[in-house]
Design an enzyme around this catalytic site. Structure first.
Site, PDB file in Angstrom:
ATOM      1  N   ASP A 200      -9.613  -1.218   7.543  1.00  0.00           N
ATOM      2  CA  ASP A 200      -9.871  -0.120   8.816  1.00  0.00           C
ATOM      3  C   ASP A 200     -10.838  -0.979   9.619  1.00  0.00           C
ATOM      4  O   ASP A 200     -11.745  -1.512   9.425  1.00  0.00           O
ATOM      5  CB  ASP A 200     -11.011   0.977   8.050  1.00  0.00           C
ATOM      6  CG  ASP A 200     -10.293   1.779   7.177  1.00  0.00           C
ATOM      7  OD1 ASP A 200      -9.090   2.186   7.595  1.00  0.00           O
ATOM      8  OD2 ASP A 200     -11.105   2.631   6.206  1.00  0.00           O
TER       9      ASP A 200
ATOM     10  N   ASP B   2      -6.910  -1.616   1.714  1.00  0.00           N
ATOM     11  CA  ASP B   2      -6.908  -0.574   2.804  1.00  0.00           C
ATOM     12  C   ASP B   2      -7.824  -1.281   3.987  1.00  0.00           C
ATOM     13  O   ASP B   2      -8.865  -2.160   3.670  1.00  0.00           O
ATOM     14  CB  ASP B   2      -7.770   0.597   2.372  1.00  0.00           C
ATOM     15  CG  ASP B   2      -8.047   1.879   3.304  1.00  0.00           C
ATOM     16  OD1 ASP B   2      -7.031   2.027   4.181  1.00  0.00           O
ATOM     17  OD2 ASP B   2      -8.962   2.595   3.320  1.00  0.00           O
TER      18      ASP B   2
ATOM     19  N   ARG C   8       1.039  -1.294  -0.077  1.00  0.00           N
ATOM     20  CA  ARG C   8       0.030   0.067   0.165  1.00  0.00           C
ATOM     21  C   ARG C   8       0.889   1.087   0.031  1.00  0.00           C
ATOM     22  O   ARG C   8       1.764   1.187   0.662  1.00  0.00           O
ATOM     23  CB  ARG C   8      -0.878  -0.031   1.233  1.00  0.00           C
ATOM     24  CG  ARG C   8      -1.399   1.466   1.380  1.00  0.00           C
ATOM     25  CD  ARG C   8      -2.733   1.527   2.260  1.00  0.00           C
ATOM     26  NE  ARG C   8      -3.112   2.640   2.487  1.00  0.00           N
ATOM     27  CZ  ARG C   8      -3.877   3.247   3.392  1.00  0.00           C
ATOM     28  NH1 ARG C   8      -4.797   2.185   3.909  1.00  0.00           N
ATOM     29  NH2 ARG C   8      -4.226   4.420   3.563  1.00  0.00           N
TER      30      ARG C   8
ATOM     31  N   ARG D 223      -5.568   2.990  -4.090  1.00  0.00           N
ATOM     32  CA  ARG D 223      -4.874   2.149  -3.289  1.00  0.00           C
ATOM     33  C   ARG D 223      -4.918   0.713  -3.557  1.00  0.00           C
ATOM     34  O   ARG D 223      -6.034   0.150  -3.776  1.00  0.00           O
ATOM     35  CB  ARG D 223      -4.974   2.324  -1.785  1.00  0.00           C
ATOM     36  CG  ARG D 223      -6.595   2.066  -1.350  1.00  0.00           C
ATOM     37  CD  ARG D 223      -7.118   3.217  -0.459  1.00  0.00           C
ATOM     38  NE  ARG D 223      -6.699   4.678  -0.465  1.00  0.00           N
ATOM     39  CZ  ARG D 223      -6.294   5.249   0.366  1.00  0.00           C
ATOM     40  NH1 ARG D 223      -6.680   5.012   1.729  1.00  0.00           N
ATOM     41  NH2 ARG D 223      -5.975   6.535   0.311  1.00  0.00           N
TER      42      ARG D 223
HETATM   43  N1  ROI Z   1     -13.828   5.209  -2.277  1.00  0.00           N
HETATM   44  C1  ROI Z   1     -14.410   3.908  -2.319  1.00  0.00           C
HETATM   45  N2  ROI Z   1     -15.451   3.780  -3.248  1.00  0.00           N
HETATM   46  N3  ROI Z   1     -14.012   2.884  -1.397  1.00  0.00           N
HETATM   47  C2  ROI Z   1     -13.222   2.779  -0.521  1.00  0.00           C
HETATM   48  O1  ROI Z   1     -12.639   1.847   0.054  1.00  0.00           O
HETATM   49  C3  ROI Z   1     -12.337   4.280  -0.550  1.00  0.00           C
HETATM   50  N4  ROI Z   1     -11.358   4.368   0.327  1.00  0.00           N
HETATM   51  C4  ROI Z   1     -10.782   5.452   0.384  1.00  0.00           C
HETATM   52  C5  ROI Z   1     -10.981   6.872  -0.308  1.00  0.00           C
HETATM   53  C6  ROI Z   1      -9.829   7.313  -1.105  1.00  0.00           C
HETATM   54  C7  ROI Z   1     -11.597   7.803   0.715  1.00  0.00           C
HETATM   55  N5  ROI Z   1     -12.113   6.390  -1.481  1.00  0.00           N
HETATM   56  C8  ROI Z   1     -12.644   5.263  -1.402  1.00  0.00           C
HETATM   57  O2  ROI Z   1      -9.680   5.496   1.039  1.00  0.00           O
END
Ligand code: ROI
Length: 179
Positions: free
Chosen positions: A118, A116, A104, A113
Site C-alpha cells: 500500500d 500486500d 496475490r 494474502r
Molecule cells: N491485518 C494485519 N494484521 N495486517 C495486515 O497487513 C492486514 N492487511 C489486510 C487486512 C485483511 C485488512 N488485515 C490485515 O489487508
C-alpha cells in the site's frame, strides 16, 4: 518505468533536498501466507531493483493478528521509505505488478494474502481518485502501519491528518509485537 514531470517544489516535508524529479514515499507491506518474511523480502528486492525507485530505509518486522478477528495466520508487516522518480500512478502500477507476481489473490475481502503493498504517503501530495487515495485511507487506524512508520520517521507530519505521533497516541498498541 517513466519519470515524473517537474514539480513546483523540490523539498518534501521530512526530507533533505533532493533531485528535482524525485520525492520520498512510504509503502506499507504485509503478508500472512506462504512464508511472510520471504514474501516481504522478495517484494523489497523487486522494489529496489525497479527503475525510478531507490529503497532508503526499511522498518523492523511487526507481527499482529488479522484485523477484525478474521480467521488466518498472523501477519508480518513493515514500512519502507523510498526515493522515487515515478509518479503516483506509476508507483501504484509497480506495487500491483509485485502483488501479481507474488500471486496475490483478491477473492475474499479482508482475507489472507501472500503480499500486500500500500502506498501510504507520496511526498506531501494528496490524491483522491478512484484508483488511489493518499494518504492511505485506513492508515491512521492501523497500528501495523503507524508503528513501523514511526520507527523510521518519528517526526513525520501527515498531509491533512497532522503529526504521526498524535495518531499513534490514539491507537491501541497491545495487539502488536515488534520482532
Ligand atoms: N491485518 C494485519 N494484521 N495486517 C495486515 O497487513 C492486514 N492487511 C489486510 C487486512 C485483511 C485488512 N488485515 C490485515 O489487508
Amino acid at each position: 518505468m517513466g519519470t515524473r514531470g517537474q514539480r513546483a517544489y523540490e523539498i518534501v516535508s521530512g526530507g533533505a533536498p533532493r533531485d528535482f524529479n524525485s520525492l520520498l514515499a512510504f509503502i506499507g507491506l504485509g503478508s500472512n501466507l506462504d512464508n511472510p518474511r520471504n514474501q516481504i523480502d522478495q517484494a523489497l528486492l523487486v522494489l529496489d531493483q525497479a527503475s525510478g525507485v531507490e529503497l532508503i530505509q526499511v522498518s523492523s518486522f511487526y507481527r499482529s493478528k488479522p484485523l477484525l478477528d478474521m480467521p488466518g495466520p498472523d501477519y508480518l508487516n513493515i514500512v519502507c521509505k523510498i526515493n522515487t522518480s515515478l509518479d503516483a500512478l506509476e508507483l501504484l502500477d509497480l506495487c500491483q505488478h509485485i502483488e501479481n507476481k507474488q500471486h496475490r489473490v483478491r477473492d475474499v475481502r479482508w482475507g489472507s494474502r501472500t503480499i500486500d503493498l500500500d502506498i501510504l504517503l507520496y511526498g506531501d501530495e494528496v490524491h483522491q481518485t478512484e484508483r488511489l487515495t493518499i494518504p492511505h485511507s485506513e492508515m491512521i487506524n492501523r497500528s501495523f502501519v503507524l508503528l513501523p512508520l514511526y520507527e523510521i520517521e518519528p517526526a513525520l507530519e501527515l498531509p491533512i491528518i497532522g503529526p504521526l505521533k498524535r495518531c499513534l497516541e490514539q491507537l491501541e498498541l497491545s495487539d502488536i509485537d515488534k520482532i
